[in-house]
Motif scaffolding. Sequence first.
Motif, PDB file in Angstrom:
ATOM      1  N   TYR A 260       0.812  -1.210   0.000  1.00 47.40           N
ATOM      2  CA  TYR A 260       0.000   0.000   0.000  1.00 47.40           C
ATOM      3  C   TYR A 260       0.853   1.270   0.000  1.00 47.40           C
ATOM      4  O   TYR A 260       0.414   2.305  -0.515  1.00 47.40           O
ATOM      5  N   VAL A 263       1.648   3.012  -3.348  1.00 50.18           N
ATOM      6  CA  VAL A 263       0.599   3.785  -4.019  1.00 50.18           C
ATOM      7  C   VAL A 263       0.692   5.236  -3.553  1.00 50.18           C
ATOM      8  O   VAL A 263       0.966   5.504  -2.373  1.00 50.18           O
ATOM      9  N   ARG A 267      -4.283   8.389  -3.549  1.00 50.60           N
ATOM     10  CA  ARG A 267      -5.039   7.227  -4.001  1.00 50.60           C
ATOM     11  C   ARG A 267      -4.937   6.048  -3.034  1.00 50.60           C
ATOM     12  O   ARG A 267      -5.475   4.978  -3.316  1.00 50.60           O
ATOM     13  N   ARG A 268      -4.247   6.236  -1.933  1.00 54.68           N
ATOM     14  CA  ARG A 268      -4.010   5.113  -1.024  1.00 54.68           C
ATOM     15  C   ARG A 268      -5.273   4.570  -0.375  1.00 54.68           C
ATOM     16  O   ARG A 268      -5.414   3.334  -0.242  1.00 54.68           O
ATOM     17  N   ARG A 270      -8.374   4.289  -1.480  1.00 51.81           N
ATOM     18  CA  ARG A 270      -9.073   3.413  -2.417  1.00 51.81           C
ATOM     19  C   ARG A 270      -8.240   2.183  -2.741  1.00 51.81           C
ATOM     20  O   ARG A 270      -8.785   1.075  -2.896  1.00 51.81           O
ATOM     21  N   ALA A 271      -6.913   2.347  -2.827  1.00 52.34           N
ATOM     22  CA  ALA A 271      -6.057   1.189  -3.077  1.00 52.34           C
ATOM     23  C   ALA A 271      -6.133   0.196  -1.925  1.00 52.34           C
ATOM     24  O   ALA A 271      -6.101  -1.030  -2.140  1.00 52.34           O
ATOM     25  N   LEU A 274      -9.422  -1.763  -2.362  1.00 51.52           N
ATOM     26  CA  LEU A 274      -9.298  -2.752  -3.433  1.00 51.52           C
ATOM     27  C   LEU A 274      -8.359  -3.893  -3.029  1.00 51.52           C
ATOM     28  O   LEU A 274      -8.635  -5.068  -3.304  1.00 51.52           O
ATOM     29  N   GLY A 275      -7.245  -3.551  -2.389  1.00 53.37           N
ATOM     30  CA  GLY A 275      -6.300  -4.589  -1.972  1.00 53.37           C
ATOM     31  C   GLY A 275      -6.893  -5.538  -0.960  1.00 53.37           C
ATOM     32  O   GLY A 275      -6.701  -6.764  -1.043  1.00 53.37           O
ATOM     33  N   VAL A 412     -10.468  -5.068 -10.552  1.00 49.41           N
ATOM     34  CA  VAL A 412      -9.857  -3.806 -10.969  1.00 49.41           C
ATOM     35  C   VAL A 412     -10.569  -3.227 -12.191  1.00 49.41           C
ATOM     36  O   VAL A 412     -10.809  -2.014 -12.276  1.00 49.41           O
ATOM     37  N   VAL A 416     -12.237   0.284 -11.390  1.00 53.81           N
ATOM     38  CA  VAL A 416     -11.333   1.361 -11.784  1.00 53.81           C
ATOM     39  C   VAL A 416     -11.442   1.673 -13.270  1.00 53.81           C
ATOM     40  O   VAL A 416     -11.690   2.822 -13.663  1.00 53.81           O
TER      41      VAL A 416
END
Length: 424
Positions: A260, A263, A267-268, A270-271, A274-275, A412, A416
């Motif tokens: 993480y 990123v 944007r972290r 949302r990343a 998703l992760g 993704v 995204v």
Amino acid sequence: MGSYASSPAAVTRAVTEVDPVPERGSAAASRDENSDPVRAFETTLPVGVPDADSDDLRTAAEARARVLGRAQPEPELGEPGPPINRRSPYIVGMLGAAGVATTYILLQILLRAGGVIALIALALFLAAGLDPAVQWLIRRGLPRWAAVTAVSLVLIGIVIGFFAVAIPPLAAQAGQFAREFPGYLRHLNDPHSALGRLETQYHIRERATEALQTAGGSKLFGGLLGAGVIVLDALASTLTVLVLTVYLLADMPRIRALIYRLVPRRRRPRAILLGDEIFAKIGGYVMGNLITSLVAGVLTFGWLITWGVPYALLLSLMVALFDLIPVVGAILGGLIVTLVSLTVSLPVAIATAVYFVVYKHLEDWLLVPRVMGRAVDVPATVTLVAVLLGGAALGIIGALIAIPVAAAVRLVLREVVFPRLDRM
């Protein structure tokens, strides 16, 4: 014209005395220069007067540097040349050649370390899949080290139990083959037996004699040695994956935090969402796959015991292991068990083949959707294509990780890529 800076007093006067005559019709320029002695001095100090003494020139240059805020004097060995032109064809060609060479070296390193990278990827995949079990134990009150230890002991116990069950039957079968080998030779001499007919048609004895006589039997020795190397490689790879899985499982929070951190900060969040969803899908797939494999092994063991097929425990473990490979694993396991069932009778072999066909359909339509259908959420067509591509690219390891990778790519795309395309 005399020396401009013959003494420190002359230097001081040169710093403070400024020509007050501005351009004609520019009163603002006159006020600016009279109010800014540094700017005026920079334009009026004649450092390079031809008949001036070199020491005086150096003193004047140092004074000029102090007034202008420059700490370093001018170079004593001459003015530096112009900087290298980075757009020069020579420089561009050299940098391009260096980039190509670096890329080639990196590709060679990746190709040589491809096997190790595949083992690391498999261990990371297994660690991500076992992490939900660790989280479940943590929610029940155990500290993380105790939860990781418990899950690791279960994993190690399963692997050791498999080898403990598999090795004795293999050794027994090898000993049985050694004892029955003279009988096989007698059957070769009997033209009415199956081996005798094969000997008449394919000349098995002559081919075996040629293989032994070629280079003093080196081909046979090489084959036996190659088989031993394959077995040792398999054991070493299994041990490596096992150890790496335990270490990666223990460091999984740090690994996720490191991923993480790669990123950008904006944007972290949302990343991270998703992760976490991707890791949840991997964990659901691994746990669901283990459950379906366990069911397949238990049912196969009951079937083989019922019909008296030899090596029922070993064959059921093999079916459970093969069932981990999606789509084709259960088919391969059923084919091997059917061939072994021929040693009992042809009807038993046919019944075994029918059993595996029926079980495969029940597993695909009832068991898999209920156990891990919601966790993975990958259509059947995507599953088949992903397994084929993964198997072609990385073999068994690629087939194992193909479905969760496809699930991650689908997530993704849905969260995204498609929303951005819809806004265009």
